[in-house]
Design an enzyme around this catalytic site. Structure first.
Site, mmCIF file in Angstrom:
data_model
loop_
_atom_site.group_PDB
_atom_site.id
_atom_site.type_symbol
_atom_site.label_atom_id
_atom_site.label_comp_id
_atom_site.label_asym_id
_atom_site.label_seq_id
_atom_site.Cartn_x
_atom_site.Cartn_y
_atom_site.Cartn_z
ATOM 1 N N CYS A 94 2.670 -10.304 28.105
ATOM 2 C CA CYS A 94 2.062 -8.916 28.589
ATOM 3 C C CYS A 94 2.117 -7.592 27.908
ATOM 4 O O CYS A 94 1.407 -6.567 28.157
ATOM 5 C CB CYS A 94 2.543 -8.816 30.069
ATOM 6 S SG CYS A 94 2.328 -10.208 31.146
ATOM 7 N N HIS A 353 -4.680 -6.588 35.352
ATOM 8 C CA HIS A 353 -3.685 -6.698 34.346
ATOM 9 C C HIS A 353 -4.329 -7.709 33.365
ATOM 10 O O HIS A 353 -3.989 -9.008 33.539
ATOM 11 C CB HIS A 353 -2.364 -7.141 34.843
ATOM 12 C CG HIS A 353 -1.356 -7.582 34.180
ATOM 13 N ND1 HIS A 353 -1.153 -7.146 32.842
ATOM 14 C CD2 HIS A 353 -0.084 -8.383 34.020
ATOM 15 C CE1 HIS A 353 -0.087 -7.374 32.328
ATOM 16 N NE2 HIS A 353 0.425 -8.447 32.870
ATOM 17 N N CYS A 383 7.396 -5.511 31.147
ATOM 18 C CA CYS A 383 8.132 -6.871 31.338
ATOM 19 C C CYS A 383 7.050 -8.032 30.772
ATOM 20 O O CYS A 383 6.000 -7.823 30.610
ATOM 21 C CB CYS A 383 8.385 -7.165 32.491
ATOM 22 S SG CYS A 383 6.906 -7.225 33.643
#
Length: 398
Positions: A94, A353, A383
């Site tokens: 991510c 996302h 994260c």
């Protein structure tokens, strides 16, 4: 003595974010074409001579199928950049796009680049999560010996975090509602939409310009009716401490999107009459428990602040990715963060996302928040799968 080099961000642009499913805003658009349009817009908006660009550093997580084969290079060529412009594609889960920014800025500071693009792209509607791992053993025997119980899904990690930091279902739903409300504010005031560039999608008459995931009609009542997404009999037995509070409503949305930033050495930017928005000041990357998985943002933030010789209360705005509501809430609780400085214009719960590109959206929102609030320092942290995180400190120059 030669003055120290400094990396400055001239501009950050991104596509609108579309729901990562068939029929979504960007579905049907090849990821190379999506990213190419964003790169094209960045060059056009900044007015930089494309022949001066030395590299395009691109974050992309699922590098298979349409996103394989160094998508950064393919998109750079598709955008019409000179063949002399190199490109590389990286995967830090991510945090991939944020890592692209960090690598680009570090290269500038070290003297490896004068002008470089950092960006990211992910088309989750056509290249879904784990598509590159289906039917494959990605662990190996040595890793299995170290972690014999294996790893767990991120949603269960989010549940474990909620239990450990005492975060209720209402806490998480209230934070999710806040994400939509803050994102709507940013859109209505035109603060965050300034970074969004039009993207043409095959079969659509109008270019995509507005994020699709924002739910203006969201309420606590509606959120409270959603069922926990990761509860099952086996998990209940294995984790009796969990209250099963993570839902589709208080977690990030699966999304398509792309973004890019132009990063230039400060004196070179002055010579080229490029006005910088911010400077990239400090970096940190950190690993943590791969089972809790999403907590490394806490030690990464501490490491970043230590390197900068700063305290969190000196930071004017912070962007902490909303992978799940429990993640930024635990971060804020552990570090004593001011909630009014956290994700000022919403986050991934409202906006989505697209994993390889999300860092660009966080960066754009962080710069927008600093400019609107006339703040100096901004912190971004993300994260990542496998129990990692990166953290970046920027200084507002706008």
């Amino acid at each position: 003595m030669t003055a120290a080099r400094r990396a400055v961000i001239v501009d950050v642009v991104r596509s609108a974010f579309g729901r990562g499913r068939e029929g979504g805003l960007l579905h049907g658009l090849h990821p190379v074409d999506l990213y190419a349009q964003v790169l094209e817009a960045l060059v056009r908006r900044t007015g930089v001579d494309p022949a001066l660009i030395e590299d395009v550093i691109t974050g992309c997580v699922i590098q298979v199928g349409e996103q394989s084969g160094n998508i950064g290079r393919h998109a750079a060529l598709a955008a019409g950049l000179p063949e002399s412009v190199a490109a590389v594609t990286l995967d830090r889960k991510c945090g991939s796009a944020q890592q692209a920014v960090d690598f680009a800025a570090q290269g500038v500071i070290a003297g490896a680049y004068d002008v470089v693009i950092a960006g990211g792209v992910e088309m989750m509607s056509t290249v879904p999560m784990r598509a590159n791992r289906l039917g494959k053993d990605t662990d190996g025997e040595r890793l299995k010996r170290r972690y014999p119980d294996g790893f767990i899904r991120q949603g269960l990690s989010a549940e474990l975090i909620a239990a450990r930091w005492g975060l209720s279902r209402n806490d998480q739903d209230a934070f999710a509602l806040r994400s939509h409300q803050r994102a709507a504010l940013g859109e209505d005031e035109g603060v965050t939409t300034a970074a969004v560039v039009p993207v043409k999608v095959p079969g659509r008459n109008e270019a995509a310009t507005r994020d699709e995931g924002l739910r203006r009609d969201s309420t606590l009542e509606k959120l409270s009716k959603l069922k926990p997404a990761f509860e099952d009999p086996e998990a209940r037995l294995a984790h009796p401490q969990v209250q099963w509070s993570v839902t589709a409503g208080n977690a990030s949305q699966i999304t398509d999107g792309a973004g890019a930033a132009l990063i230039v050495e400060e004196r070179v930017a002055q010579r080229l009459n490029l006005r910088p928005l911010a400077a990239v000041s400090r970096f940190a990357v950190c690993g943590d428990d791969p089972i809790l998985m999403l907590t490394a943002i806490i030690p990464a933030t501490r490491r970043l602040l230590s390197r900068a010789g700063m305290q969190l209360d000196q930071i004017d705005a912070y962007e902490v990715n909303e992978a799940f509501a429990s993640v930024p809430l635990a971060w804020a609780k552990e570090l004593g963060a001011d909630p009014e400085r956290l994700n000022v214009y919403g986050g991934a719960i409202a906006l989505g996302h697209p994993v390889g590109a999300s860092g660009m959206r966080l960066l754009a929102n962080l710069i927008a928040a600093l400019q609107r609030r006339k703040g100096r320092w901004g912190l971004q942290t993300m994260c990542e799968s496998g129990g990692m995180a990166n953290a970046t400190l920027i200084e507002n120059l706008g």
